[in-house]
Design a protein around this motif. Sequence first.
Motif, short mmCIF file in Angstrom:
data_model
loop_
_atom_site.label_atom_id
_atom_site.label_comp_id
_atom_site.label_asym_id
_atom_site.label_seq_id
_atom_site.Cartn_x
_atom_site.Cartn_y
_atom_site.Cartn_z
N ALA A 21 14.57 -8.37 77.52
CA ALA A 21 14.79 -7.71 76.22
C ALA A 21 14.70 -8.74 75.10
CB ALA A 21 16.16 -7.05 76.22
N ILE A 22 14.06 -9.88 75.37
CA ILE A 22 14.06 -10.96 74.37
C ILE A 22 12.92 -10.82 73.38
CG2 ILE A 22 13.96 -13.47 74.05
CD1 ILE A 22 15.20 -13.71 76.90
N CYS A 23 11.74 -10.53 73.89
CA CYS A 23 10.56 -10.65 73.03
C CYS A 23 9.48 -9.68 73.48
CB CYS A 23 10.06 -12.08 73.18
SG CYS A 23 8.47 -12.43 72.50
N LYS A 24 8.85 -9.02 72.51
CA LYS A 24 7.71 -8.18 72.87
C LYS A 24 6.45 -8.75 72.23
CE LYS A 24 5.75 -3.55 72.85
NZ LYS A 24 5.16 -3.70 74.19
N VAL A 25 5.43 -8.95 73.06
CA VAL A 25 4.12 -9.37 72.57
C VAL A 25 3.18 -8.20 72.79
CG1 VAL A 25 2.25 -11.04 72.81
CG2 VAL A 25 4.59 -11.75 73.31
N ASP A 26 2.66 -7.64 71.70
CA ASP A 26 1.68 -6.56 71.82
C ASP A 26 0.31 -7.17 71.51
OD1 ASP A 26 -0.06 -4.45 71.44
OD2 ASP A 26 1.43 -3.16 70.48
N GLY A 27 -0.40 -7.49 72.59
CA GLY A 27 -1.65 -8.22 72.47
C GLY A 27 -2.79 -7.38 71.92
N THR A 28 -2.64 -6.07 71.93
CA THR A 28 -3.71 -5.21 71.41
C THR A 28 -3.53 -5.00 69.91
OG1 THR A 28 -3.57 -4.10 73.53
CG2 THR A 28 -4.93 -3.04 71.86
N GLU A 50 19.01 -19.29 62.61
CA GLU A 50 19.26 -17.86 62.78
C GLU A 50 18.34 -17.26 63.86
OE1 GLU A 50 20.58 -14.76 59.77
OE2 GLU A 50 18.41 -14.46 59.77
N ALA A 51 17.06 -17.66 63.82
CA ALA A 51 16.12 -17.13 64.82
C ALA A 51 16.53 -17.57 66.22
CB ALA A 51 14.70 -17.60 64.50
N ALA A 52 17.00 -18.81 66.34
CA ALA A 52 17.44 -19.31 67.65
C ALA A 52 18.65 -18.51 68.13
CB ALA A 52 17.79 -20.80 67.55
N TYR A 53 19.59 -18.26 67.23
CA TYR A 53 20.78 -17.48 67.60
C TYR A 53 20.35 -16.08 68.06
CZ TYR A 53 25.37 -15.29 67.43
OH TYR A 53 26.53 -14.63 67.76
N LEU A 54 19.46 -15.47 67.27
CA LEU A 54 18.99 -14.12 67.58
C LEU A 54 18.42 -14.04 68.99
CD1 LEU A 54 18.03 -11.22 66.74
CD2 LEU A 54 15.96 -12.30 65.83
N VAL A 55 17.56 -14.99 69.30
CA VAL A 55 16.90 -14.98 70.60
C VAL A 55 17.90 -15.24 71.73
CG1 VAL A 55 15.29 -16.41 71.93
CG2 VAL A 55 14.58 -15.48 69.75
N HIS A 189 8.05 -16.66 72.93
CA HIS A 189 6.81 -15.92 73.16
C HIS A 189 6.70 -15.38 74.58
CE1 HIS A 189 2.42 -15.07 72.30
NE2 HIS A 189 3.08 -14.56 71.30
N SER A 190 7.75 -14.72 75.03
CA SER A 190 7.78 -14.05 76.33
C SER A 190 7.43 -15.00 77.50
CB SER A 190 6.94 -12.77 76.34
OG SER A 190 5.59 -13.03 76.56
N THR A 191 6.99 -14.44 78.60
CA THR A 191 6.83 -15.27 79.82
C THR A 191 5.45 -15.92 79.87
OG1 THR A 191 8.27 -13.68 80.85
CG2 THR A 191 7.25 -15.25 82.31
N ASN A 192 5.22 -16.83 78.93
CA ASN A 192 3.97 -17.60 78.98
C ASN A 192 4.12 -18.72 80.02
OD1 ASN A 192 5.57 -19.57 77.76
ND2 ASN A 192 5.13 -18.70 75.78
N ALA A 193 3.12 -19.61 80.10
CA ALA A 193 3.14 -20.62 81.18
C ALA A 193 4.41 -21.47 81.16
CB ALA A 193 1.90 -21.51 81.07
N GLY A 348 13.83 -20.18 73.10
CA GLY A 348 13.16 -19.17 73.93
C GLY A 348 13.29 -19.51 75.40
N TRP A 349 13.06 -20.78 75.74
CA TRP A 349 13.18 -21.19 77.15
C TRP A 349 14.61 -20.92 77.65
CZ3 TRP A 349 10.56 -26.49 75.84
CH2 TRP A 349 9.17 -26.35 75.88
N CYS A 350 15.59 -21.35 76.84
CA CYS A 350 16.99 -21.20 77.27
C CYS A 350 17.36 -19.72 77.38
CB CYS A 350 17.93 -21.90 76.29
SG CYS A 350 17.74 -23.70 76.29
N ALA A 351 16.93 -18.92 76.40
CA ALA A 351 17.27 -17.49 76.41
C ALA A 351 16.71 -16.83 77.67
CB ALA A 351 16.73 -16.81 75.16
#
Length: 383
Positions: A21-28, A50-55, A189-193, A348-351
């Motif tokens: 529920a952390i991040c949505k990437v809509d590639g289309t 703030e962005a870090a706290y949010l995530v 950025h979601s589950t990238n490499a 992002g990694w920690c979240a």
Amino acid sequence: MVDVKPVITKGLEGIYVSESAICKVDGTAGKLYYRGYSIEEIAEHSSFEEAAYLVLYGKLPTASELSAFDAALKESRALPKYVIGIIKGMVGKADTMDILRTALSAMSAEDKEVEDMSEAANLRKSARIISAIASIVATTGRLMEGKRYVKPNAKLSHAENLLYMLKGKKPRSDEARLLDVMMVLHVEHSTNASTFSTMVAGSTLSDIYSAVTAGISTLKGPLHGGADRASLRMMYSIGSPDNTENYINSALEGKQKIMGFGHRVYKTYDPRAKVMHKYLEQLSATGTEEVKNLISIAFRAENMMIEKLGKTRGIWPNVDFFSGPIYVQIGIPIDLFTPIFAASRAPGWCAHMIEYWRDNRLMRPLEYYNGDIDKEYVPMDAR
Ligand code: ACO
């Protein structure tokens, strides 16, 4: 028995490995959301803190929550002597991402909670990691120039302090704001490499330092975070805006990839690159001559690539394409680009790690063996 070859999905393309529920990437549609908020809104209104706290915490902070998080970050800014020594010993010999990977890993020795796997402890460690990475990056840049470690300044914001520890003087507000926006754009950025390898390492129940160190190692490559450096190097090789089209044409004819274009998920314009584009439009009037030249090259390359490969093959500018001219304007050396990406991505990694640990399952895929079996052992003197 005939061994039936299974379907192999190279690069795990199109494979879902978790729910998040952390991040949505809509590639289309070219959309990106942190915890449901669009990246455009977050980039406009939020600071990195703030962005870090949010995530990490899943909600926008109240004023007191943000100030407690900010205080936790500030508390962990100073680097222990032995970590400064590690950086000193590696500077000039190792890549800056190798320095970051080693120095962050060494920071675990300082953390008394390293083995505490409770979520509360992991959130506290996340703040320490986020802070430590920024200080390691700034100190690496500082020592690269043969200068001395600068102690952090608790009056400054996260981005301001990074620049302060790098340059030894308080940054101008426009420079600090640019870095802050860049960091916000890279938070998650979601589950990238790199996030995936963070989760692979953590899924063994190692610890959050090990997991983030794996993320840093993975981000380094030019197919991932390392593309920001490669892209600026290309702009310098192009040299003059009038040379852009020839350069790109011959690179494409030689089957070279143009760094900063294309994405596994986005088959349209990366929304983060779009936000950067707006800042570059402003800098094309107010930036230094060097930056204006780089921006002209970048915009010509962008137009050409969109015509040639964007509209036809879905290869559009990604987040790494426009970073270079912005960082040059702020006075950040090219060798720090990818480390700053890592400093920005740490939340992002920690979240992701913390979320995955709530319902942990060891990551253990399969491979199809295509070698021989039952071979006769050959003694050494008969080989
Ligand atoms: N320039 C030219 N051609 C490209 C580019 C590019 N930047 N990217 C992809 N292509 C072409 C490939 O050559 C390939 O062509 P082919 O089918 O004729 O062989 C086709 O598009 C598919 O490319 P893949 O690399 O297989 O696609 P993938 O889904 O793996 O691409 C990737 C994603 C790795 C990012 C790729 O676009 C790339 O290498 N880009 C350059 C590096 C880069 O900018 N990385 C940063 C990504 S953003 C990030 O990680 C933060």
